[in-house]
Design an enzyme around this catalytic site. Structure first.
Site, PDB file in Angstrom:
ATOM      1  N   CYS A  68       0.804  -1.219   0.000  1.00 17.82           N
ATOM      2  CA  CYS A  68       0.000   0.000   0.000  1.00 17.82           C
ATOM      3  C   CYS A  68       0.836   1.267   0.000  1.00 17.82           C
ATOM      4  O   CYS A  68       0.513   2.248  -0.675  1.00 17.82           O
ATOM      5  CB  CYS A  68      -0.950   0.002   1.195  1.00 17.82           C
ATOM      6  SG  CYS A  68      -0.123   0.099   2.820  1.00 17.82           S
ATOM      7  N   HIS A 107      -1.718   1.234   7.126  1.00 20.59           N
ATOM      8  CA  HIS A 107      -2.195   1.172   5.742  1.00 20.59           C
ATOM      9  C   HIS A 107      -2.352   2.587   5.206  1.00 20.59           C
ATOM     10  O   HIS A 107      -2.937   3.450   5.875  1.00 20.59           O
ATOM     11  CB  HIS A 107      -3.530   0.422   5.668  1.00 20.59           C
ATOM     12  CG  HIS A 107      -4.052   0.258   4.278  1.00 20.59           C
ATOM     13  ND1 HIS A 107      -3.402  -0.483   3.317  1.00 20.59           N
ATOM     14  CD2 HIS A 107      -5.163   0.759   3.673  1.00 20.59           C
ATOM     15  CE1 HIS A 107      -4.092  -0.451   2.189  1.00 20.59           C
ATOM     16  NE2 HIS A 107      -5.168   0.301   2.384  1.00 20.59           N
ATOM     17  N   ASP A 122      -8.140   3.351  -3.191  1.00 17.91           N
ATOM     18  CA  ASP A 122      -7.175   2.467  -2.533  1.00 17.91           C
ATOM     19  C   ASP A 122      -6.752   1.378  -3.522  1.00 17.91           C
ATOM     20  O   ASP A 122      -7.453   0.399  -3.736  1.00 17.91           O
ATOM     21  CB  ASP A 122      -7.796   1.833  -1.277  1.00 17.91           C
ATOM     22  CG  ASP A 122      -6.803   0.989  -0.485  1.00 17.91           C
ATOM     23  OD1 ASP A 122      -5.662   0.804  -0.957  1.00 17.91           O
ATOM     24  OD2 ASP A 122      -7.172   0.514   0.606  1.00 17.91           O
TER      25      ASP A 122
END
Length: 290
Positions: A68, A107, A122
């Site tokens: 991420c 994250h 995302d």
């Protein structure tokens, strides 16, 4: 760094001059189908760097993937370069094994504002919990996508993302009791606030996630790539193919166990990943990936 070079990397030939949801979605979907979610550097003796130029070089020029903090950091640069109102924010990922959210922000994701509406973008969660479209930041609204139904719930400024999954069918009975087949229909994914973050806010967790024996990313080598109808995932030596909604309200999930030699070939053939150093596959924890 060059936006045209990035578009070549993700095979995007569409328009990008108009800043609208359709264009944002198209770029996003090309990204998640071209750039794997992967942590293979950890298992190749490499260090994952968070600065933008090394991330760009790794993903765009070396045609690797990332987790991420790499995928969404690169996406933030792309979207800001194009003129989108983009903010980095941080989330705490849910662990079903511990029935709890992480204590620390672990994250990185993005908030994009379009025509007065906020969306969550995302491109760095991977596996079956990867969204396929930007999600409108609105509480309590089901947002159906090909992977399943996603929704946000908000409580006192804390936002929660969850996914309603379909049933999973595995034709290979030897894997029928696998830990990778979750039975719960509704799965919590992560919580977050809208506090703006910088990449510096993620450096300590990045080190921890790369080095701690308790880290999922240390105990599993992971590579997943979204396809037009599902995804490929390689965790340790286990290759998984998912086809979404192959029957009404049911996903097809097929597992294959590979040899060391097949792992390297599969990374090239299925994920289009070429590694500079030898990968040592790992899958030594009980954490479920599906």
């Amino acid at each position: 760094m060059n936006i045209t070079e990035y578009f070549t990397r993700i095979s995007y030939n569409g328009s990008y001059k108009t800043l609208d949801l359709e264009t944002l979605t198209a770029i996003f979907q090309h990204h998640i189908r071209a750039v794997p979610f992967e942590n293979l550097s950890i298992h190749c003796g490499e260090t994952i760097e968070l600065d933008l130029e090394p991330v760009y070089d790794k993903i765009v020029r070396k045609k690797r993937g990332g987790w991420c903090m790499e995928n969404n950091h690169l996406l933030s640069w792309v979207l800001k370069t194009l003129g989108y109102d983009t903010t980095i924010i941080g989330a705490k990922v849910y662990s079903p094994e511990e029935n709890a959210y992480n204590h620390h922000i672990n994250h990185l994701l993005l908030k994009v504002v379009l025509d007065g509406k906020a969306y969550i973008v995302d491109g760095g969660f991977g596996m079956v919990y990867q969204m396929w479209q930007p999600m409108e930041l609105i509480s309590g609204k089901d947002q159906p996508q090909v992977p399943g139904i996603f929704r946000f719930m908000e409580d006192n400024g804390i936002w929660y993302l969850e996914k309603i999954k379909r049933k999973q069918y595995n034709p290979n009975q030897s894997f029928s009791n696998s830990n990778d087949l979750e039975k719960n229909a509704c799965r919590k994914i992560y919580l977050f606030t809208l506090e703006p973050r910088e990449i510096e806010d993620f450096r300590l967790q990045s080190v921890y996630l790369q080095t701690s024996p308790d880290s999922l990313f240390v105990t599993k080598s992971i590579c997943s790539l979204q396809t037009t109808d599902g995804l490929w995932a390689l965790v340790g030596w286990k290759l998984t193919k998912v086809k979404y909604n192959y029957k009404e309200n049911m996903d097809l999930v097929e597992f294959t166990t590979l040899t060391d030699e097949e792992v390297e070939k599969t990374l090239k053939d299925k994920f289009r990943v070429m590694l500079d150093h030898k990968l040592i596959p790992v899958n030594s924890s009980r954490w479920s990936m599906f």
